[in-house]
Design a protein around this motif. Structure first.
Motif, short mmCIF file in Angstrom:
data_model
loop_
_atom_site.label_atom_id
_atom_site.label_comp_id
_atom_site.label_asym_id
_atom_site.label_seq_id
_atom_site.Cartn_x
_atom_site.Cartn_y
_atom_site.Cartn_z
N SER A 178 1.63 0.77 16.67
CA SER A 178 0.60 1.75 17.02
C SER A 178 -0.54 1.65 16.02
N GLY A 199 2.75 6.69 23.23
CA GLY A 199 3.71 5.72 22.72
C GLY A 199 4.82 5.43 23.70
N ARG A 219 6.03 5.22 13.04
CA ARG A 219 6.22 4.02 13.87
C ARG A 219 5.88 2.75 13.10
N SER A 276 2.18 8.10 13.73
CA SER A 276 1.67 6.74 13.51
C SER A 276 2.33 6.11 12.30
N LYS A 310 -3.28 -1.18 17.17
CA LYS A 310 -2.11 -1.44 18.00
C LYS A 310 -2.17 -2.85 18.60
N THR A 317 -6.05 6.02 13.89
CA THR A 317 -5.44 7.16 14.58
C THR A 317 -6.32 8.41 14.44
#
Length: 479
Positions: A97, A405, A364, A361, A38, A103
């Motif tokens: 992200s 987020g 985005r 994830s 991110k 993640t």
């Protein structure tokens, strides 16, 4: 079933969008999607120096160090040029992200492991309440109201006390305690669920009331606003309470009509009136405090109540130690058994949470979410909606998917527009007055292996929409 299809749709649409972007030269590499972090710069292309505009080429040639030069495009401040070995890598924008692999790691390290610790501790306390008889007394006291809201639950059922503690924890902003109590409630409701892979009416009602996010003490939101130097960090407290309360009433009415609940029940009306009276009393008390008093009250009340719950549980358990002896155990051993069950629950829900967060994830980082967000903002602006309101919509859009987020958008809105702007205040109300719907669905239904959530997801998203609309009207009214 609905959740599985939605999850699959997010995955497939995001992957298709990534592939299309790659072959239309909108992105240079998909490494950021897989391994990026991110706020890292996003690599969009790589060119030879001769292919660059003349002014950029001249800047590189005149630079004292020809091995590495960073030059910002004056026309686009987000674009960065990095020169090395006869080529220039062009970065534009920042990653929204973490990529898929980071993640996976952060889901385990930053989310599941702390959640397992919370689950272990509070499930240990929950076991003490069960064996000592405190949960039974609480269930018996609240049964007249709960059997009207949850007609399929037997009178004095243990799930009543678990749900009560979950609602109370949410009510006071005690997120770390709310989840363990809620998971225990789902497990208890699953025991009386006739169709184990299908959500029962009681589970749906509980989930929708939980996800409506009724909160009295918005501790975290006030903390973010204080850190952003808001003139009065607690000024969003009343709008948050009003918005979340309307969301809760809407959830109750929507699910209640679907389940044909008797709204004219005397015990139900009395319970609702007591709740409204408690909220109004608290609002009147907080309203007469000065700025320092409000900040002190909101930052300390939740913590004090949490300590009081822990102290009550331990003291009550030791006073009724005979019940532990009758059960051939001790207070400490009972706590350990409950904590062990909490750890097992955390391990059970990990795959559900991981799958949902990885899908978000991908959604985005593919850029698809940004396109949808911009399109919605464009439509609203052309309908005459204030720019200050449309600037806050990303928080409302992302909140059902990811608390972290939407929190990032909230902090960004305060940094960009100012903590005392309508945009920042509205973003704060959005963040406070709703739950992370898809995360909650994955965690709670995943903990009891329910595949068919029936109308739970649709109702929760509808309540989220009601909260968004209410928040806009309330924020405009107050600020």
């Amino acid at each position: 079933m609905v959740l599985s299809r939605f999850w699959l749709a997010i995955f497939i649409s995001s992957i298709v969008f990534i592939v299309v972007s790659l072959f239309t030269a909108n992105t240079y590499t998909i490494d950021s999607i897989l391994n990026g972090k991110k706020d890292d710069p996003v690599l969009v292309s790589e060119k030879y120096v001769e292919e660059l505009p003349a002014f950029l080429k001249d800047s590189i040639k005149k630079a004292p160090d020809q091995t590495m030069i960073i030059n910002r495009d004056m026309l686009n401040a987000d674009t960065t040029y990095v020169y090395k070995n006869k080529t220039v890598k062009i970065y534009s924008g920042l990653q929204k992200s973490d990529g898929l692999l980071p993640t996976c790691k952060s889901t385990l390290v930053d989310l599941i492991l702390p959640l397992i610790a919370y689950l272990a501790f509070f499930c240990g306390l929950m076991e003490l309440l069960i064996v000592s008889g405190a949960s039974g007394k609480l269930a018996k006291a609240l049964s007249p109201v709960f059997v009207k809201v949850f007609p399929s639950i037997p009178k004095n059922h243990p799930s009543i006390s678990y749900m009560t503690l979950n609602f109370a924890a949410n009510f006071l902003g005690l997120d770390s305690a709310a989840t363990p109590f809620g998971l225990k409630a789902m497990e208890s409701l699953q025991e009386i669920n006739p169709e184990k892979d299908k959500a029962s009416d009681a589970q749906i009602m509980f989930m929708c009331l939980h996800a409506s996010g009724l909160t009295l003490i918005a501790t975290s939101i006030i903390g973010y606003r204080a850190a952003a130097n808001a003139s009065n960090p607690a000024d969003v407290m009343l709008p948050c309470i009003i918005t979340s309360f309307i969301g809760t009433i809407a959830a109750f009415l929507i699910v209640g009509i679907k389940q044909k609940i008797n709204f004219r029940s005397a015990s139900l009306l009395i319970g609702l009136m007591v709740l409204i009276a408690a909220i109004v009393s608290l609002l009147m008390y907080v309203n007469h405090l000065d700025l320092i008093g409000k900040n002190y009250f909101t930052s300390n009340l939740s913590g004090l109540i949490l300590i009081a719950i822990i102290a009550f549980t331990l003291i009550f358990s030791f006073i009724h130690e005979k019940k532990f002896k009758d059960a051939e155990t001790t207070v400490f051993d009972t706590f350990v058994v409950g904590a062990n069950n909490g750890v097992k629950t955390g391990v059970t829900i990990f795959p559900y949470v991981l799958g949902m967060l990885v899908a978000i994830s991908l959604f985005r980082n593919s850029g698809l979410f940004e396109i949808i967000s911009d399109a919605i903002g464009f439509v609203f602006s052309n309908l005459g909606v204030s720019k200050e309101i449309t600037n806050a919509l990303p928080v409302a859009m992302l909140r059902p998917f990811s608390s972290a987020g939407s929190r990032g958008f909230l902090i960004d809105s305060m940094n960009t527009f100012g903590a005392d702007s309508l945009t920042a205040r509205l973003s704060s109300i959005f963040q406070c007055s709703a739950e992370s719907t898809f995360y909650v669905i994955a965690v709670y239904f995943g903990s009891v292996n329910i595949k068919n959530t029936r109308y739970a997801l649709g109702t929760m998203l509808l309540v989220d929409l009601i909260c968004v609309i209410t928040a806009i009207f309330v924020a405009t009214w107050f600020f």
